[in-house]
Write an enzyme that holds these catalytic residues in place. Structure first.
Site, mmCIF file in Angstrom:
data_model
loop_
_atom_site.group_PDB
_atom_site.id
_atom_site.type_symbol
_atom_site.label_atom_id
_atom_site.label_comp_id
_atom_site.label_asym_id
_atom_site.label_seq_id
_atom_site.Cartn_x
_atom_site.Cartn_y
_atom_site.Cartn_z
ATOM 1 N N ASN A 130 25.243 16.441 53.775
ATOM 2 C CA ASN A 130 25.924 17.512 54.505
ATOM 3 C C ASN A 130 25.513 18.910 54.034
ATOM 4 O OD1 ASN A 130 27.243 17.453 52.108
ATOM 5 N ND2 ASN A 130 29.267 16.997 52.918
ATOM 6 N N HIS A 149 27.118 22.236 48.990
ATOM 7 C CA HIS A 149 28.307 22.043 48.148
ATOM 8 C C HIS A 149 28.913 23.412 47.874
ATOM 9 C CE1 HIS A 149 30.907 20.897 44.777
ATOM 10 N NE2 HIS A 149 30.507 22.033 44.242
ATOM 11 N N TYR A 171 29.367 15.272 39.479
ATOM 12 C CA TYR A 171 30.328 14.658 40.403
ATOM 13 C C TYR A 171 31.281 13.689 39.701
ATOM 14 C CZ TYR A 171 28.388 16.525 44.787
ATOM 15 O OH TYR A 171 28.022 17.349 45.837
ATOM 16 N N LYS A 208 21.823 21.316 49.254
ATOM 17 C CA LYS A 208 21.537 19.932 48.861
ATOM 18 C C LYS A 208 20.131 19.494 49.295
ATOM 19 C CE LYS A 208 26.423 18.512 48.886
ATOM 20 N NZ LYS A 208 27.396 17.484 49.346
ATOM 21 N N GLU A 233 31.990 24.436 37.195
ATOM 22 C CA GLU A 233 30.729 24.106 37.877
ATOM 23 C C GLU A 233 29.651 25.169 37.618
ATOM 24 O OE1 GLU A 233 32.730 21.536 41.534
ATOM 25 O OE2 GLU A 233 31.659 23.378 42.008
HETATM 26 P P1 ADP Z 1 33.223 18.486 49.789
HETATM 27 O O1 ADP Z 1 31.754 18.547 49.447
HETATM 28 O O2 ADP Z 1 33.485 18.927 51.202
HETATM 29 O O3 ADP Z 1 34.091 19.183 48.774
HETATM 30 P P2 ADP Z 1 34.126 15.978 48.579
HETATM 31 O O4 ADP Z 1 34.317 16.767 47.327
HETATM 32 O O5 ADP Z 1 35.256 15.161 49.079
HETATM 33 O O6 ADP Z 1 33.634 16.940 49.784
HETATM 34 O O7 ADP Z 1 32.897 14.983 48.400
HETATM 35 C C1 ADP Z 1 31.751 15.388 47.677
HETATM 36 C C2 ADP Z 1 30.522 14.969 48.448
HETATM 37 O O8 ADP Z 1 30.477 13.527 48.507
HETATM 38 C C3 ADP Z 1 30.476 15.390 49.916
HETATM 39 O O9 ADP Z 1 30.045 16.717 50.111
HETATM 40 C C4 ADP Z 1 29.517 14.381 50.500
HETATM 41 O O10 ADP Z 1 28.163 14.703 50.178
HETATM 42 C C5 ADP Z 1 29.911 13.116 49.744
HETATM 43 N N1 ADP Z 1 30.926 12.327 50.474
HETATM 44 C C6 ADP Z 1 32.233 12.633 50.622
HETATM 45 N N2 ADP Z 1 32.877 11.689 51.334
HETATM 46 C C7 ADP Z 1 31.951 10.740 51.640
HETATM 47 C C8 ADP Z 1 31.963 9.512 52.361
HETATM 48 N N3 ADP Z 1 33.092 9.043 52.910
HETATM 49 N N4 ADP Z 1 30.801 8.811 52.454
HETATM 50 C C9 ADP Z 1 29.672 9.266 51.899
HETATM 51 N N5 ADP Z 1 29.571 10.426 51.203
HETATM 52 C C10 ADP Z 1 30.685 11.167 51.078
HETATM 53 MG MG MG Z 2 34.355 18.759 46.759
#
Ligand code: ADP
Ligand code: MG
Length: 138
Positions: A112, A115, A49, A9, A126
Protein backbone atom coordinates in the site's frame (compact mmCIF):
# COMPACT_ATOMS: atom_id res chain seq x y z
CA UNK A 1 5.40 21.65 15.38
CA UNK A 2 5.13 17.88 15.19
CA UNK A 3 7.18 15.22 13.43
CA UNK A 4 6.19 11.91 11.89
CA UNK A 5 8.00 9.06 10.15
CA UNK A 6 7.18 8.31 6.53
CA UNK A 7 8.26 5.25 4.55
CA UNK A 8 7.73 5.00 0.81
CA UNK A 9 7.43 1.22 0.55
CA UNK A 10 9.16 -1.13 -1.95
CA UNK A 11 6.12 -1.39 -4.26
CA UNK A 12 6.20 2.39 -4.81
CA UNK A 13 9.98 2.87 -4.94
CA UNK A 14 10.15 -0.04 -7.41
CA UNK A 15 7.66 1.71 -9.72
CA UNK A 16 9.67 4.98 -9.57
CA UNK A 17 6.90 6.72 -7.62
CA UNK A 18 9.10 8.26 -4.89
CA UNK A 19 9.16 11.66 -6.56
CA UNK A 20 5.40 11.72 -7.21
CA UNK A 21 4.65 10.73 -3.61
CA UNK A 22 7.11 13.29 -2.20
CA UNK A 23 5.40 15.92 -4.33
CA UNK A 24 2.04 15.01 -2.77
CA UNK A 25 3.65 15.25 0.69
CA UNK A 26 5.20 18.64 -0.03
CA UNK A 27 2.06 19.96 -1.76
CA UNK A 28 0.21 19.10 1.47
CA UNK A 29 2.54 21.50 3.31
CA UNK A 30 4.61 18.94 5.19
CA UNK A 31 8.35 19.66 5.34
CA UNK A 32 11.05 17.00 4.88
CA UNK A 33 13.57 17.27 7.74
CA UNK A 34 15.55 14.08 6.97
CA UNK A 35 15.50 11.49 4.19
CA UNK A 36 17.36 8.43 2.94
CA UNK A 37 17.07 5.47 0.59
CA UNK A 38 17.75 2.18 2.39
CA UNK A 39 17.09 -1.52 1.98
CA UNK A 40 16.06 -3.15 5.24
CA UNK A 41 17.18 -6.59 6.30
CA UNK A 42 14.48 -9.03 7.42
CA UNK A 43 15.58 -8.44 11.02
CA UNK A 44 15.28 -4.68 10.64
CA UNK A 45 11.77 -5.00 9.15
CA UNK A 46 10.75 -7.38 11.96
CA UNK A 47 12.04 -4.89 14.53
CA UNK A 48 10.19 -2.01 12.94
CA UNK A 49 6.88 -3.91 12.80
CA UNK A 50 7.33 -5.72 16.15
CA UNK A 51 3.94 -4.38 17.31
CA UNK A 52 2.32 -6.56 14.60
CA UNK A 53 4.25 -9.74 15.52
CA UNK A 54 1.12 -11.70 16.44
CA UNK A 55 -0.82 -10.74 13.30
CA UNK A 56 -1.28 -13.36 10.55
CA UNK A 57 0.21 -11.01 7.93
CA UNK A 58 3.43 -10.30 9.90
CA UNK A 59 5.81 -12.67 8.07
CA UNK A 60 4.59 -11.62 4.60
CA UNK A 61 4.71 -7.95 5.57
CA UNK A 62 8.34 -8.17 6.74
CA UNK A 63 9.23 -10.12 3.59
CA UNK A 64 7.64 -7.40 1.47
CA UNK A 65 9.30 -4.55 3.38
CA UNK A 66 12.78 -5.96 2.77
CA UNK A 67 12.08 -7.00 -0.85
CA UNK A 68 13.53 -3.75 -2.22
CA UNK A 69 14.63 -0.24 -1.30
CA UNK A 70 12.45 2.15 0.69
CA UNK A 71 12.62 5.92 1.19
CA UNK A 72 12.42 6.79 4.87
CA UNK A 73 11.87 10.39 5.87
CA UNK A 74 11.03 12.63 8.80
CA UNK A 75 8.15 14.99 8.05
CA UNK A 76 7.39 18.09 10.09
CA UNK A 77 4.38 20.40 10.38
CA UNK A 78 1.47 21.38 12.60
CA UNK A 79 -0.37 18.14 13.42
CA UNK A 80 1.97 16.25 11.06
CA UNK A 81 0.97 12.78 12.35
CA UNK A 82 -2.73 13.13 11.55
CA UNK A 83 -2.20 15.23 8.45
CA UNK A 84 0.08 12.60 6.94
CA UNK A 85 -2.29 9.75 7.91
CA UNK A 86 -5.09 11.68 6.18
CA UNK A 87 -2.96 12.16 3.07
CA UNK A 88 -2.02 8.45 3.03
CA UNK A 89 -5.62 7.21 3.14
CA UNK A 90 -7.01 3.95 4.50
CA UNK A 91 -4.76 0.89 4.93
CA UNK A 92 -6.82 -0.98 2.33
CA UNK A 93 -6.70 1.09 -0.86
CA UNK A 94 -10.19 -0.19 -1.70
CA UNK A 95 -11.40 2.00 1.19
CA UNK A 96 -9.06 4.96 0.57
CA UNK A 97 -10.57 8.34 -0.25
CA UNK A 98 -10.02 10.22 -3.51
CA UNK A 99 -6.91 12.37 -3.47
CA UNK A 100 -4.98 10.13 -1.06
CA UNK A 101 -1.64 8.50 -1.82
CA UNK A 102 -3.01 5.00 -1.30
CA UNK A 103 -6.06 5.60 -3.50
CA UNK A 104 -3.76 6.79 -6.27
CA UNK A 105 -0.85 4.37 -6.00
CA UNK A 106 -1.40 1.41 -3.63
CA UNK A 107 -1.64 -2.06 -5.18
CA UNK A 108 -3.40 -3.91 -2.34
CA UNK A 109 -3.81 -3.96 1.45
CA UNK A 110 -0.18 -5.09 1.92
CA UNK A 111 1.57 -3.31 -0.95
CA UNK A 112 0.00 0.00 0.00
CA UNK A 113 2.89 2.29 -0.98
CA UNK A 114 3.40 4.26 2.24
CA UNK A 115 3.79 4.02 6.00
CA UNK A 116 3.08 6.83 8.46
CA UNK A 117 3.31 6.86 12.25
CA UNK A 118 -0.05 6.55 14.03
CA UNK A 119 0.63 8.79 17.06
CA UNK A 120 3.26 11.31 18.27
CA UNK A 121 4.65 8.72 20.72
CA UNK A 122 5.12 6.05 18.03
CA UNK A 123 6.53 8.72 15.68
CA UNK A 124 9.32 9.45 18.19
CA UNK A 125 10.20 5.76 18.47
CA UNK A 126 10.01 5.17 14.70
CA UNK A 127 12.12 8.25 13.86
CA UNK A 128 14.80 7.10 16.31
CA UNK A 129 14.71 3.63 14.69
CA UNK A 130 16.07 5.05 11.42
CA UNK A 131 17.66 8.44 12.15
CA UNK A 132 20.21 9.82 14.59
CA UNK A 133 19.83 13.40 15.86
CA UNK A 134 22.68 14.42 13.52
CA UNK A 135 20.70 13.33 10.46
CA UNK A 136 17.65 15.48 11.26
CA UNK A 137 17.87 19.07 10.09
CA UNK A 138 16.87 21.39 12.93
P1 ADP B 1 -1.25 1.28 8.56
O1 ADP B 1 -0.02 1.13 7.70
O2 ADP B 1 -2.38 1.91 7.79
O3 ADP B 1 -0.98 1.96 9.88
P2 ADP B 1 -1.38 -1.22 10.07
O4 ADP B 1 -0.47 -0.56 11.04
O5 ADP B 1 -2.63 -1.84 10.57
O6 ADP B 1 -1.78 -0.19 8.88
O7 ADP B 1 -0.60 -2.37 9.29
C1 ADP B 1 0.76 -2.19 8.93
C2 ADP B 1 0.94 -2.66 7.51
O8 ADP B 1 0.69 -4.08 7.45
C3 ADP B 1 -0.03 -2.08 6.48
O9 ADP B 1 0.33 -0.80 6.01
C4 ADP B 1 0.02 -3.12 5.38
O10 ADP B 1 1.20 -3.00 4.60
C5 ADP B 1 0.10 -4.41 6.20
N1 ADP B 1 -1.24 -4.98 6.46
C6 ADP B 1 -2.16 -4.51 7.32
N2 ADP B 1 -3.27 -5.28 7.33
C7 ADP B 1 -3.03 -6.29 6.45
C8 ADP B 1 -3.76 -7.42 5.98
N3 ADP B 1 -4.99 -7.69 6.45
N4 ADP B 1 -3.18 -8.24 5.07
C9 ADP B 1 -1.95 -7.99 4.61
N5 ADP B 1 -1.18 -6.94 4.99
C10 ADP B 1 -1.71 -6.09 5.89
MG1 MG C 1 0.25 1.34 11.44
Amino acid sequence: MQRTLSIIKPDAVGRNLSGAILKMIQDAGLTVKAMKLIRMTKEQAEGFYAVHKARPFFADLCCFMCSGPVVVSVLEGEGAVTRYRDLMGATNPANAAEGTIRKQYALDIEKNSVHGSDAPETAAVEIAYFFSQLEIVG
